[in-house]
Design a protein around this motif. Sequence first.
Motif, PDB file in Angstrom:
ATOM      1  N   ALA A  53      75.170  -2.965 -47.906  1.00 17.82           N
ATOM      2  CA  ALA A  53      74.182  -4.184 -47.443  1.00 17.82           C
ATOM      3  C   ALA A  53      74.831  -4.963 -46.219  1.00 17.82           C
ATOM      4  O   ALA A  53      74.068  -5.354 -45.414  1.00 17.82           O
ATOM      5  N   GLY A  54      76.191  -4.884 -46.408  1.00 16.84           N
ATOM      6  CA  GLY A  54      77.066  -5.729 -45.249  1.00 16.84           C
ATOM      7  C   GLY A  54      76.792  -5.078 -44.162  1.00 16.84           C
ATOM      8  O   GLY A  54      76.660  -5.663 -43.118  1.00 16.84           O
ATOM      9  N   LEU A  55      76.998  -3.907 -44.219  1.00 17.16           N
ATOM     10  CA  LEU A  55      76.769  -2.884 -42.942  1.00 17.16           C
ATOM     11  C   LEU A  55      75.398  -3.075 -42.057  1.00 17.16           C
ATOM     12  O   LEU A  55      75.194  -3.099 -41.130  1.00 17.16           O
ATOM     13  N   ILE A  56      74.626  -2.949 -43.299  1.00 15.02           N
ATOM     14  CA  ILE A  56      72.933  -3.057 -42.577  1.00 15.02           C
ATOM     15  C   ILE A  56      72.789  -4.417 -41.932  1.00 15.02           C
ATOM     16  O   ILE A  56      72.451  -4.621 -41.080  1.00 15.02           O
ATOM     17  N   GLU A  57      73.299  -5.364 -42.661  1.00 14.01           N
ATOM     18  CA  GLU A  57      72.925  -6.854 -42.204  1.00 14.01           C
ATOM     19  C   GLU A  57      73.962  -7.163 -41.010  1.00 14.01           C
ATOM     20  O   GLU A  57      73.406  -7.955 -40.188  1.00 14.01           O
ATOM     21  N   VAL A  95      79.332  -4.928 -62.207  1.00 16.06           N
ATOM     22  CA  VAL A  95      79.930  -5.497 -60.973  1.00 16.06           C
ATOM     23  C   VAL A  95      80.656  -4.678 -59.900  1.00 16.06           C
ATOM     24  O   VAL A  95      80.453  -5.011 -58.610  1.00 16.06           O
ATOM     25  N   ILE A  96      81.441  -3.536 -60.469  1.00 12.11           N
ATOM     26  CA  ILE A  96      82.176  -2.865 -59.436  1.00 12.11           C
ATOM     27  C   ILE A  96      81.047  -2.179 -58.659  1.00 12.11           C
ATOM     28  O   ILE A  96      81.299  -1.804 -57.626  1.00 12.11           O
ATOM     29  N   ALA A 131      65.581  -5.811 -44.259  1.00 16.42           N
ATOM     30  CA  ALA A 131      66.364  -4.605 -44.144  1.00 16.42           C
ATOM     31  C   ALA A 131      67.653  -4.554 -45.077  1.00 16.42           C
ATOM     32  O   ALA A 131      67.932  -3.609 -45.833  1.00 16.42           O
ATOM     33  N   HIS A 132      68.255  -5.574 -45.475  1.00 16.83           N
ATOM     34  CA  HIS A 132      69.483  -5.718 -46.192  1.00 16.83           C
ATOM     35  C   HIS A 132      69.118  -6.351 -47.599  1.00 16.83           C
ATOM     36  O   HIS A 132      69.826  -6.084 -48.424  1.00 16.83           O
ATOM     37  N   GLY A 133      68.258  -7.264 -47.405  1.00 14.46           N
ATOM     38  CA  GLY A 133      67.823  -8.159 -48.459  1.00 14.46           C
ATOM     39  C   GLY A 133      67.480  -7.554 -49.920  1.00 14.46           C
ATOM     40  O   GLY A 133      67.909  -8.003 -50.967  1.00 14.46           O
ATOM     41  N   VAL A 134      66.936  -6.257 -49.863  1.00 16.65           N
ATOM     42  CA  VAL A 134      66.328  -5.708 -51.093  1.00 16.65           C
ATOM     43  C   VAL A 134      67.552  -5.131 -51.931  1.00 16.65           C
ATOM     44  O   VAL A 134      67.750  -5.933 -53.191  1.00 16.65           O
ATOM     45  N   ILE A 135      68.543  -4.365 -51.312  1.00 16.47           N
ATOM     46  CA  ILE A 135      69.679  -4.232 -52.199  1.00 16.47           C
ATOM     47  C   ILE A 135      70.770  -5.279 -52.415  1.00 16.47           C
ATOM     48  O   ILE A 135      71.490  -5.330 -53.370  1.00 16.47           O
ATOM     49  N   GLU A 136      70.707  -6.203 -51.472  1.00 14.29           N
ATOM     50  CA  GLU A 136      71.613  -7.364 -51.380  1.00 14.29           C
ATOM     51  C   GLU A 136      71.132  -8.417 -52.559  1.00 14.29           C
ATOM     52  O   GLU A 136      72.052  -8.475 -53.324  1.00 14.29           O
ATOM     53  N   LEU A 137      69.943  -8.659 -52.556  1.00 15.65           N
ATOM     54  CA  LEU A 137      69.464  -9.536 -53.749  1.00 15.65           C
ATOM     55  C   LEU A 137      69.568  -9.103 -54.925  1.00 15.65           C
ATOM     56  O   LEU A 137      69.783  -9.739 -56.179  1.00 15.65           O
ATOM     57  N   SER A 138      69.015  -7.442 -54.955  1.00 13.87           N
ATOM     58  CA  SER A 138      69.257  -6.710 -56.357  1.00 13.87           C
ATOM     59  C   SER A 138      70.662  -6.775 -56.739  1.00 13.87           C
ATOM     60  O   SER A 138      70.732  -6.844 -58.197  1.00 13.87           O
ATOM     61  N   CYS A 139      71.520  -6.672 -55.859  1.00 14.56           N
ATOM     62  CA  CYS A 139      72.977  -6.728 -56.453  1.00 14.56           C
ATOM     63  C   CYS A 139      73.288  -8.180 -57.086  1.00 14.56           C
ATOM     64  O   CYS A 139      74.062  -8.221 -57.991  1.00 14.56           O
ATOM     65  N   ILE A 140      72.968  -9.390 -56.407  1.00 16.89           N
ATOM     66  CA  ILE A 140      72.919 -10.612 -57.012  1.00 16.89           C
ATOM     67  C   ILE A 140      72.484 -10.713 -58.350  1.00 16.89           C
ATOM     68  O   ILE A 140      73.075 -11.152 -59.331  1.00 16.89           O
ATOM     69  N   PHE A 141      71.382 -10.228 -58.700  1.00 15.76           N
ATOM     70  CA  PHE A 141      70.581 -10.223 -60.036  1.00 15.76           C
ATOM     71  C   PHE A 141      71.260  -9.418 -60.773  1.00 15.76           C
ATOM     72  O   PHE A 141      71.580  -9.770 -62.206  1.00 15.76           O
ATOM     73  N   LEU A 142      71.810  -8.272 -60.459  1.00 19.24           N
ATOM     74  CA  LEU A 142      72.717  -7.362 -61.302  1.00 19.24           C
ATOM     75  C   LEU A 142      74.146  -8.003 -61.836  1.00 19.24           C
ATOM     76  O   LEU A 142      74.343  -8.029 -62.983  1.00 19.24           O
ATOM     77  N   LEU A 197      81.767 -12.048 -52.898  1.00 16.22           N
ATOM     78  CA  LEU A 197      82.174 -13.357 -53.490  1.00 16.22           C
ATOM     79  C   LEU A 197      81.002 -14.189 -54.543  1.00 16.22           C
ATOM     80  O   LEU A 197      81.457 -14.527 -55.581  1.00 16.22           O
ATOM     81  N   VAL A 198      79.802 -14.022 -53.940  1.00 16.02           N
ATOM     82  CA  VAL A 198      78.479 -14.761 -54.631  1.00 16.02           C
ATOM     83  C   VAL A 198      78.421 -13.942 -55.649  1.00 16.02           C
ATOM     84  O   VAL A 198      78.141 -14.546 -57.023  1.00 16.02           O
ATOM     85  N   SER A 199      78.407 -12.555 -55.686  1.00 13.27           N
ATOM     86  CA  SER A 199      78.259 -11.735 -56.898  1.00 13.27           C
ATOM     87  C   SER A 199      79.208 -11.886 -57.891  1.00 13.27           C
ATOM     88  O   SER A 199      78.910 -12.265 -59.006  1.00 13.27           O
ATOM     89  N   PHE A 200      80.470 -12.126 -57.418  1.00 10.65           N
ATOM     90  CA  PHE A 200      81.367 -12.153 -58.611  1.00 10.65           C
ATOM     91  C   PHE A 200      81.252 -13.485 -59.265  1.00 10.65           C
ATOM     92  O   PHE A 200      81.612 -13.753 -60.403  1.00 10.65           O
ATOM     93  N   ASN A 201      80.971 -14.720 -58.489  1.00 11.30           N
ATOM     94  CA  ASN A 201      80.730 -15.999 -59.100  1.00 11.30           C
ATOM     95  C   ASN A 201      79.581 -16.020 -60.387  1.00 11.30           C
ATOM     96  O   ASN A 201      79.625 -16.379 -61.317  1.00 11.30           O
ATOM     97  N   ALA A 202      78.637 -15.284 -59.881  1.00 13.68           N
ATOM     98  CA  ALA A 202      77.476 -15.239 -60.666  1.00 13.68           C
ATOM     99  C   ALA A 202      77.981 -14.545 -61.960  1.00 13.68           C
ATOM    100  O   ALA A 202      77.402 -14.617 -63.099  1.00 13.68           O
TER     101      ALA A 202
END
Length: 231
Positions: free
Chosen positions: A180-184, A170-171, A124-135, A73-78
């Motif tokens: 990332a969600g599974l890792i978190e 986005v997809i 553990a999850h933050g590297v790919i999670e935040l990267s996806c938000i930037f993407l 949802l955060v990524s979609f909003n971005a």
Amino acid sequence: AVRDNWVYVFVAFLTFFAFAEASFALISNNTEFINVLGLEGIKASVESGDRWWMSLNKSNSIGASAILTNNILVSFNAFAWGAFFGIGTLYVMAYNGLVIGGVVGVAYKFDAAFGNDLVEFMVAHGVIELSCIFLAGGAGMMIGYALIDPGVLTRAQALKKKGIEATRIVIGCALILIVAGLIEGFISPSSLPAGVKYGVGLGTGSLMFAYFYFAGRGDEYMSEVTTESSA
């Protein structure tokens, strides 16, 4: 799509990082900013030693599902707010930077050990999670810039062209955010050693960026060769 539009992604990252750093620094120097940012609850948790992320261990699957839904949802909003000429995306990046930088700042301001534990949870999850938000933010700015400066194309044509590329990004982010969600949900709050969590963060991040850098280059090369041969 990511390689062709890396500048937009980098701008999203810089916006997030600048506001996260500012938020961390402001709280470190003046605790009044905790109230300004609405982080009183975080301060109370730090002072009481309530490591809220540990509650994920009680129901990992439910927590992972809620986390990945929120991240998508955060990524979609971005992405979606980019339709407001990119300004909306910049706001989403800035806001998330302020909050995350502020939370880490509060933790270290009142209890350095708590701050270390929080970062250990996030890495553990933050590297790919935040990267996806930037993407996703970069994808949103692609849409916004296509509206501002369509170049030789009409705005409708530019929006269609960039919209296809942005949608691909986005997809892809949504799929990566499932990981990332599974890792978190399962690894980040676990009792695994810190070294393992840092290894997971660095490992998954390295794999993701290696994919972005190398994937499809063979196809690009063959396309160039075919074009030259035809010419």
